[in-house]
Design a protein around this motif. Structure first.
Motif, short mmCIF file in Angstrom:
data_model
loop_
_atom_site.label_atom_id
_atom_site.label_comp_id
_atom_site.label_asym_id
_atom_site.label_seq_id
_atom_site.Cartn_x
_atom_site.Cartn_y
_atom_site.Cartn_z
N LYS A 1 0.06 5.26 -16.32
CA LYS A 1 1.01 4.22 -16.72
C LYS A 1 2.04 4.76 -17.71
N GLU A 2 1.60 5.63 -18.62
CA GLU A 2 2.54 6.24 -19.57
C GLU A 2 3.53 7.15 -18.84
N ALA A 3 3.03 7.92 -17.87
CA ALA A 3 3.92 8.80 -17.10
C ALA A 3 4.91 7.99 -16.28
N LEU A 4 4.44 6.88 -15.69
CA LEU A 4 5.32 6.02 -14.90
C LEU A 4 6.37 5.37 -15.80
N LYS A 5 5.98 5.00 -17.00
CA LYS A 5 6.92 4.40 -17.95
C LYS A 5 8.03 5.39 -18.31
N LYS A 6 7.64 6.66 -18.50
CA LYS A 6 8.64 7.69 -18.83
C LYS A 6 9.63 7.89 -17.67
N ILE A 7 9.12 7.86 -16.46
CA ILE A 7 9.99 8.02 -15.29
C ILE A 7 10.97 6.85 -15.19
N THR B 1 0.83 -1.21 0.00
CA THR B 1 0.00 0.00 0.00
C THR B 1 0.86 1.25 0.00
N LEU B 2 1.90 1.27 0.85
CA LEU B 2 2.81 2.42 0.89
C LEU B 2 3.46 2.64 -0.47
N MET B 3 3.94 1.56 -1.08
CA MET B 3 4.62 1.66 -2.37
C MET B 3 3.66 2.15 -3.45
N ALA B 4 2.46 1.56 -3.52
CA ALA B 4 1.50 1.92 -4.57
C ALA B 4 1.07 3.38 -4.46
N ASN B 5 0.78 3.82 -3.26
CA ASN B 5 0.33 5.21 -3.07
C ASN B 5 1.47 6.21 -3.26
N THR B 6 2.67 5.84 -2.81
CA THR B 6 3.82 6.73 -2.98
C THR B 6 4.17 6.87 -4.46
N VAL B 7 4.17 5.75 -5.18
CA VAL B 7 4.45 5.78 -6.62
C VAL B 7 3.41 6.62 -7.35
N THR B 8 2.14 6.47 -6.97
CA THR B 8 1.06 7.24 -7.61
C THR B 8 1.27 8.73 -7.41
N ALA B 9 1.49 9.14 -6.16
CA ALA B 9 1.67 10.57 -5.87
C ALA B 9 2.91 11.13 -6.56
N LEU C 1 -5.81 11.70 -2.46
CA LEU C 1 -6.30 10.40 -2.01
C LEU C 1 -5.15 9.48 -1.60
N SER C 2 -4.08 9.50 -2.36
CA SER C 2 -2.91 8.68 -2.03
C SER C 2 -2.31 9.10 -0.69
N CYS C 3 -2.18 10.39 -0.48
CA CYS C 3 -1.64 10.89 0.80
C CYS C 3 -2.55 10.52 1.96
N LEU C 4 -3.86 10.65 1.75
CA LEU C 4 -4.83 10.29 2.79
C LEU C 4 -4.74 8.81 3.14
N ASP C 5 -4.62 7.98 2.12
CA ASP C 5 -4.57 6.53 2.35
C ASP C 5 -3.34 6.14 3.15
N ILE C 6 -2.21 6.77 2.85
CA ILE C 6 -0.98 6.48 3.60
C ILE C 6 -1.16 6.85 5.07
N CYS C 7 -1.69 8.04 5.32
CA CYS C 7 -1.90 8.51 6.70
C CYS C 7 -2.96 7.66 7.40
N TYR C 8 -4.03 7.38 6.69
CA TYR C 8 -5.18 6.63 7.24
C TYR C 8 -4.76 5.27 7.78
N LEU C 9 -3.97 4.54 6.99
CA LEU C 9 -3.53 3.22 7.40
C LEU C 9 -2.40 3.29 8.42
N SER C 10 -1.50 4.25 8.27
CA SER C 10 -0.35 4.34 9.16
C SER C 10 -0.73 4.71 10.59
N VAL C 11 -1.89 5.33 10.78
CA VAL C 11 -2.35 5.69 12.12
C VAL C 11 -2.58 4.44 12.98
N ILE C 12 -3.10 3.39 12.36
CA ILE C 12 -3.48 2.20 13.13
C ILE C 12 -2.55 1.01 12.93
N PHE C 13 -1.75 1.01 11.85
CA PHE C 13 -1.00 -0.19 11.51
C PHE C 13 0.02 -0.59 12.58
#
Length: 319
Positions: free
Chosen positions: A297-303, A38-46, A66-78
């Motif tokens: 996906k195209e932007a990620l491919k360029k990176i 989850t951390l990897m997917a949301n960090t890569v997205t942002a 949304l990606s930033c929220l999801d990281i914080c949301y899960l990290s509060v309780i994990f």
């Protein structure tokens, strides 16, 4: 001061997954893997969205939030979840418990309203494409995000202050983190007023955004059906169905906990539902909303190509 004079208890005991202690090792491995993913997917997205100027549009602005929220949301309780799986029953101070409940509600409710804002963005983009750039201005986008955080903070404060300022007659929480429903079991006397408060706030924070999303997608699907191109219809339907799947999981499991009487939901079912909207949804969001998106996906491919090119330079210089 409020938290220091609540009752004679200075800390709580989180019972965690006591009814399934034989599965602790398996749950530990699975949940840790899901958290890292989850951390990897949301960090890569942002990172991908922020790195590509072509993605600096309202839709991708909301996806970054949304990606930033999801990281914080899960990290509060994990950390607490992992601790209960490692050692069993965990002691947690009353102040830490109150802060955990506040931030979990804060990020969770903010996500409810942010998903509604994202559906509104898609509504204007598909139903009123000619007015989209004017309607979804950067000012409106920032206001919608700010409003999501304000509503989240308000709900978190209301529930945290009212729950922890009430007399408590127990310290054992049958859950794996400090969530409001299990804490209601510890209140002295009748819990009906607090249950009613939870339900009323949940109608505002969960049901209202969900109905707005449903209305937006009904209008979107109606517009799609009038499209001349069958290919465009299929693509739009695929996107909408994926979004609605995530929305249904998040709001459905959250509503099943907060919109139903506490007496009708046993602890084991509550824990399962909590895992669904607190662990699975933050992982599914970047996969469904972003990583299946062609432009992302195209932007990620360029990176990745740029990183590969840079990594070859030192070796080329040495040779």
């Amino acid at each position: 001061m409020i938290l220091g004079n609540l009752s004679g208890f200075s800390e709580f005991r989180l019972l965690g997954f006591s009814e399934s202690s034989h599965l602790h090792s398996l749950l530990f491995v699975v949940l840790l893997f899901l958290y890292i993913l989850t951390l990897m997917a949301n960090t890569v997205t942002a990172f991908t969205i922020n790195s590509d100027n072509t993605l600096h549009t309202p839709m991708y602005f909301f996806l970054t939030q949304l990606s930033c929220l999801d990281i914080c949301y899960l990290s509060v309780i994990f950390p607490t979840i992992i601790e209960t799986l490692m050692v069993g029953t965990v002691s947690i101070s009353k102040t830490r418990c109150a802060m955990q409940m506040f931030f979990f509600l804060f990020f969770g409710v903010a996500e409810c309203f942010l998903l509604a804002a994202m559906s509104l963005d898609r509504y204007f983009a598909i139903c009123y494409p000619l007015h989209y750039t004017v309607t979804m201005s950067s000012r409106l986008c920032r206001s919608l995000v700010a409003g999501s955080y304000i509503f989240g903070a308000a709900v978190g404060l209301i529930h945290t202050l009212t729950t922890f300022s009430s007399p408590l007659c127990g310290s054992a929480i049958d859950h794996f983190f400090c969530e409001i429903q299990p804490l209601l079991d510890l209140l002295c006397g009748s819990t009906f007023p607090r249950e009613l408060q939870v339900t009323v706030v949940a109608v505002f924070a969960i049901l209202s955004p969900f109905l707005l999303i449903i209305y937006s997608y009904i209008c979107i699907i109606s517009t799609i059906l009038h499209m001349a191109s069958a290919e465009r219809q299929q693509k739009a339907f695929s996107t909408c169905s994926s979004h609605l799947l995530v929305v249904a999981l998040f709001y459905g499991t959250g509503g099943a906990v907060y919109l139903r009487p506490k007496s009708t939901c046993c602890a084991s079912v509550h824990k399962f539902l909590s895992l669904s909207y607190s662990v699975l949804t933050p992982l599914l969001n970047p996969i469904i909303y972003s990583l299946r998106n062609k432009e992302v996906k195209e932007a990620l491919k360029k990176i990745l190509e740029e990183l590969r090119r840079i990594s070859f330079y030192p070796f080329a210089f040495i040779s």
